[in-house]
Design an enzyme around this catalytic site. Sequence first.
Site, PDB file in Angstrom:
ATOM      1  N   GLY A  44      12.011  38.794  32.638  1.00  0.00           N
ATOM      2  CA  GLY A  44      13.261  39.306  33.171  1.00  0.00           C
ATOM      3  C   GLY A  44      14.408  38.556  32.528  1.00  0.00           C
ATOM      4  N   LEU A  45      15.548  38.518  33.184  1.00  0.00           N
ATOM      5  CA  LEU A  45      16.706  37.869  32.572  1.00  0.00           C
ATOM      6  C   LEU A  45      16.442  36.410  32.258  1.00  0.00           C
ATOM      7  CD1 LEU A  45      19.827  39.327  34.391  1.00  0.00           C
ATOM      8  CD2 LEU A  45      19.143  39.608  32.017  1.00  0.00           C
ATOM      9  N   GLY A  47      13.436  34.767  31.978  1.00  0.00           N
ATOM     10  CA  GLY A  47      12.350  34.592  31.021  1.00  0.00           C
ATOM     11  C   GLY A  47      12.674  35.094  29.632  1.00  0.00           C
ATOM     12  N   HIS A 268      20.005  41.465  52.491  1.00  0.00           N
ATOM     13  CA  HIS A 268      21.151  42.130  51.864  1.00  0.00           C
ATOM     14  C   HIS A 268      21.725  43.148  52.839  1.00  0.00           C
ATOM     15  CE1 HIS A 268      23.650  44.231  48.987  1.00  0.00           C
ATOM     16  NE2 HIS A 268      23.304  43.380  48.039  1.00  0.00           N
ATOM     17  N   SER A 286      24.620  48.497  45.939  1.00  0.00           N
ATOM     18  CA  SER A 286      25.291  47.292  45.479  1.00  0.00           C
ATOM     19  C   SER A 286      26.345  46.773  46.448  1.00  0.00           C
ATOM     20  CB  SER A 286      25.962  47.560  44.128  1.00  0.00           C
ATOM     21  OG  SER A 286      26.809  46.497  43.776  1.00  0.00           O
ATOM     22  N   ARG A 333      26.751  37.693  52.434  1.00  0.00           N
ATOM     23  CA  ARG A 333      25.666  38.598  52.800  1.00  0.00           C
ATOM     24  C   ARG A 333      25.000  38.243  54.122  1.00  0.00           C
ATOM     25  NH1 ARG A 333      22.771  39.430  46.855  1.00  0.00           N
ATOM     26  NH2 ARG A 333      24.423  40.750  45.998  1.00  0.00           N
ATOM     27  N   ARG A 438      22.447  33.140  48.985  1.00  0.00           N
ATOM     28  CA  ARG A 438      23.005  33.372  47.657  1.00  0.00           C
ATOM     29  C   ARG A 438      24.207  34.309  47.747  1.00  0.00           C
ATOM     30  NH1 ARG A 438      22.747  37.334  43.928  1.00  0.00           N
ATOM     31  NH2 ARG A 438      21.051  38.477  44.930  1.00  0.00           N
ATOM     32  N   LEU A 444      22.152  36.925  38.587  1.00  0.00           N
ATOM     33  CA  LEU A 444      22.198  37.149  37.140  1.00  0.00           C
ATOM     34  C   LEU A 444      22.793  35.940  36.445  1.00  0.00           C
ATOM     35  CD1 LEU A 444      23.431  40.874  37.015  1.00  0.00           C
ATOM     36  CD2 LEU A 444      21.126  39.974  37.289  1.00  0.00           C
TER      37      LEU A 444
END
Length: 640
Positions: A44-45, A47, A268, A286, A333, A438, A444
């Site tokens: 993913g981002l 890795g 979320h 989102s 959140r 978070r 990201l």
Amino acid sequence: MSIKLDSKIPSGPVGSKWTRYRQEMKLVNPANKRKFTVIVVGTGLAGASAAATLGELGYNVKAFCFQDSPRRAHSIAAQGGINAAKNYRNDGDSVYRLFYDTIKGGDFRAREANVHRLAEVSVSIIDQCVAQGVPFAREYGGLLDNRSFGGAQVSRTFYARGQTGQQLLIGAYQALSRQIHDGSVTMYPRTEMLDVVLVDGHAKGIITRDLVTGKIEVHTANAVVLATGGYGNVFYLSTNAKGCNVTATWRAHKKGALFANPCYTQIHPTCIPVSGDHQSKLTLMSESLRNDGRVWVPKKVEDLGKSPSTIPDADRDYYLERKYPSYGNLAPRDIASRAAKQVCDEGRGVGPGGRGVYLDFSDSIKRLGEDKIRERYGNLFDMYERITGENAYRQPMRIYPAIHYTMGGLWVDYELMSNVPGLFVIGEANFSDHGANRLGASALMQGLADGYFVLPQTIGGYFASSKGGAPSADHPEFKKALEEIQAKTRKLLSIKGKRTVTEFHRELGKLMWDNVGMARTDVSLKHALRRIPEIRNEFWENVNVLGSADELNPALEYAGRVADFLEFAELLAYDALQREESCGGHFREEYQTEDGEALRQDEKYAYVAAWEFKGVDQFPELHKESLVYEEVHMTQRSYK
């Protein structure tokens, strides 16, 4: 093995720690980098960016993913954006403000030095991604656009409509593909890690299964990097892709890696509500939608059956704006999720089962026009309509909180190395940067910070000071791990019970959501801790896994992952039980303020809970890393 928690945080002011570390770290010269092999599990981002950067530096990299392509990693599902302290809006943002917002958003349960480094590095991430061609949204004059996100009063989130994760992953995939072409990275798709292998206490390789042929293989290296994401699917229904699992990190934990803060799971607030027992996952809407959508429920129960457009403004409860006027709909959140649960528990929830609240864009459409809303969020509105059959331009979306991200993970030091030498953990798979909650658009940021900028530097220090090389594949430790994996596989296939793996996963997930989900109590947690071992025992006596080991067999893959969830769930609940406070995403109903906010107990619980595995049916051992704040002061969070 004796455990000693050494966070390796550099001395000096927090703002200069990362600079000082880089000035003093040991280096590996370019010719010597070619002598080291690094295994990266997950593309993913975190890795993909790590594998690409390590390959570009000259290391020999073996990259593994269980998808057929790195482009299918769950990072593509991230929608809203990526944070960076660029201050393009000139609205008062800075590295320090991003640092403080992240510490505060995590309810003062994150490691200060790591968070400040993340804020520093964020500035470089955007430049890197723009250079790769990531199509961030731009203003009329061509400058990169920003939008605001929960937990911040500045606009620091860079985005590409509602597809930011996908576009960033394509950028990382391009960088990875270049290194694959150049020969510095060897890619192993459709391959799942089943165990990490330690030689003389150091991580020196992994055992894998080829998901097409079923072949079990050994891969050796000088170091192993886990970038395998979070464990949200322990709840069965979550916004995670169905393949997301805890297997890599859990099996590393069973080999000695400490698991930190597993009870920190994020709910979320803006997901499409559950529609029935047929669902296997939930869909994220989102958080960026809360920029232009207003969250509300009817003030009066008798209005619940009415069309929302017929309910006058005076009869609507815009509860986030009412309770948190400074942040309004952009409250963090955890706070927005609990507020939604509260109004639904009061009997004012909308939609089937009363488990939903409205996210209404009518005011923004009147102010900006439908075309502007379509430009910002069009693909999200299209996705919502495909799933629900409702047009959110004409009527409000219905949303409800759901399991999303996990802040807990394997314990790592400042260098992103676990307590097992040579085992590095990056992205969501580690615990380090978010504390108990978070902030949106920070996942990201952390994944790319770890992969592009932090790990490629810190791993060199390990190689420069480590004497051991990569062992041969016939080393006794690899043979032992191989035999253990094969024995477990034979056992799963031999049970021939009467229940499917999905039935066990669904039962575990419902137990976890009801008792260890958005709100937890001493009673609910003890109930979960009684039931989890019972479900686990029945699994090993009554599960039915079809097929064989030496072929394509998704049922066998799934069974192994659920078996790990059935062990990990107990640790999650146990961690939540021992943390007798509320903080961020961990809400114990016994510990709340008079107005229903999380009540921390800093004098008792200002530490990272790092758990040592002692056996499947044994209590884990707790190791504590004290959280010492040099730059900020722990205060009661307020977004009012």
